[in-house]
Scaffold this motif. Structure first.
Motif, PDB file in Angstrom:
ATOM      1  N   MET A   1      -3.535  25.225   9.927  1.00  0.00           N
ATOM      2  CA  MET A   1      -2.199  24.911  10.414  1.00  0.00           C
ATOM      3  C   MET A   1      -1.323  24.472   9.242  1.00  0.00           C
ATOM      4  O   MET A   1      -1.775  23.808   8.331  1.00  0.00           O
ATOM      5  N   ALA A   2      -0.101  24.870   9.314  1.00  0.00           N
ATOM      6  CA  ALA A   2       0.882  24.483   8.311  1.00  0.00           C
ATOM      7  C   ALA A   2       2.195  24.220   9.027  1.00  0.00           C
ATOM      8  O   ALA A   2       2.341  24.527  10.219  1.00  0.00           O
ATOM      9  N   SER A   3       3.131  23.651   8.316  1.00  0.00           N
ATOM     10  CA  SER A   3       4.454  23.442   8.896  1.00  0.00           C
ATOM     11  C   SER A   3       5.470  24.227   8.077  1.00  0.00           C
ATOM     12  O   SER A   3       5.138  24.830   7.055  1.00  0.00           O
ATOM     13  N   THR A   4       6.708  24.193   8.506  1.00  0.00           N
ATOM     14  CA  THR A   4       7.741  24.949   7.804  1.00  0.00           C
ATOM     15  C   THR A   4       7.992  24.402   6.399  1.00  0.00           C
ATOM     16  O   THR A   4       8.529  25.111   5.564  1.00  0.00           O
ATOM     17  N   ALA A   5       7.577  23.174   6.130  1.00  0.00           N
ATOM     18  CA  ALA A   5       7.726  22.606   4.786  1.00  0.00           C
ATOM     19  C   ALA A   5       6.797  23.302   3.786  1.00  0.00           C
ATOM     20  O   ALA A   5       7.035  23.269   2.579  1.00  0.00           O
ATOM     21  N   ASP A   6       5.725  23.948   4.277  1.00  0.00           N
ATOM     22  CA  ASP A   6       4.767  24.630   3.415  1.00  0.00           C
ATOM     23  C   ASP A   6       5.132  26.084   3.137  1.00  0.00           C
ATOM     24  O   ASP A   6       4.377  26.790   2.476  1.00  0.00           O
ATOM     25  N   PHE A   7       6.266  26.563   3.666  1.00  0.00           N
ATOM     26  CA  PHE A   7       6.646  27.957   3.488  1.00  0.00           C
ATOM     27  C   PHE A   7       6.862  28.289   2.022  1.00  0.00           C
ATOM     28  O   PHE A   7       7.450  27.513   1.270  1.00  0.00           O
ATOM     29  N   LYS A   8       6.377  29.467   1.616  1.00  0.00           N
ATOM     30  CA  LYS A   8       6.636  30.034   0.301  1.00  0.00           C
ATOM     31  C   LYS A   8       6.505  31.545   0.427  1.00  0.00           C
ATOM     32  O   LYS A   8       5.855  32.038   1.350  1.00  0.00           O
TER      33      LYS A   8
END
Length: 187
Positions: A1-8
């Motif tokens: 799981m990740a959040s939108t802060a982890d987007f790259k």
């Protein structure tokens, strides 16, 4: 799981029962209302690009995708055949999973994206630039350099690329695989 802060760029996600990669994203904080993230998602199974907006902090399921080095061998009616350089195992891949198959040269090294859980190939990533020989092009006219004029050139793989007038036959050139354009002559 990740959040939108982890987007790259290049992050692989599970989205709508499909595996997608982030092509580009932009965090937006409007003057009024909550922050959000605009993204362009490209499907790794069918190549379609979709625009999607996520709320800031939204949880996203990431997909485990591995890049494995392979060597391109040949193509036939079964697809394009690649060999794993460590195990010498060969795998055929459909043409639709390769971004620019016309720029593949026998013996060339590529990265194949493989889904970790199912061990299925998702796509082929060519190196950013490939060096190819010009097999045919019309001769340039001496002195015609006033404008930035281009002419078609056929490469050893059969691909046709627009090149400057000074490029002649039997010259090695560097081609950008991201957009299929001429980059420079190889010395």
């Amino acid at each position: 799981m990740a959040s939108t802060a982890d987007f790259k760029n290049g992050l692989c996600l599970e989205f709508n029962h499909d595996i997608v990669t982030i092509v580009e994203f932009q965090h937006v904080k409007p003057g009024k209302g909550p922050a959000f993230v605009r993204t362009k998602l490209k499907s790794l199974t069918n190549g379609k690009v979709v625009d999607k907006t996520f709320n800031s902090g939204e949880k996203i399921t990431t997909a485990r995708v591995e890049k494995r080095p392979h060597q391109y061998i040949y193509n036939d009616d079964m697809g394009y055949h690649f060999m794993d350089t460590s195990t010498f195992e060969q795998i055929p891949i459909e043409e639709k999973l390769i971004e620019r198959p016309e720029l593949l040269k026998e013996g060339q090294m590529v990265d194949i994206l493989i889904h970790d859980e199912t061990e299925t190939p998702l796509g082929v990533e060519l190196p950013p630039f490939v060096e190819l020989m010009v097999t045919y092009t019309e001769p340039g006219i001496k002195g015609d350099t006033a404008t930035n004029t281009l002419k078609p050139a056929t490469l050893e793989t059969g691909a046709v690329v627009m090149v400057p007038l000074f490029v002649d036959q039997d010259i090695m050139i560097k081609v950008d695989t991201r957009d299929g354009s001429y980059s420079e002559r190889v010395k």
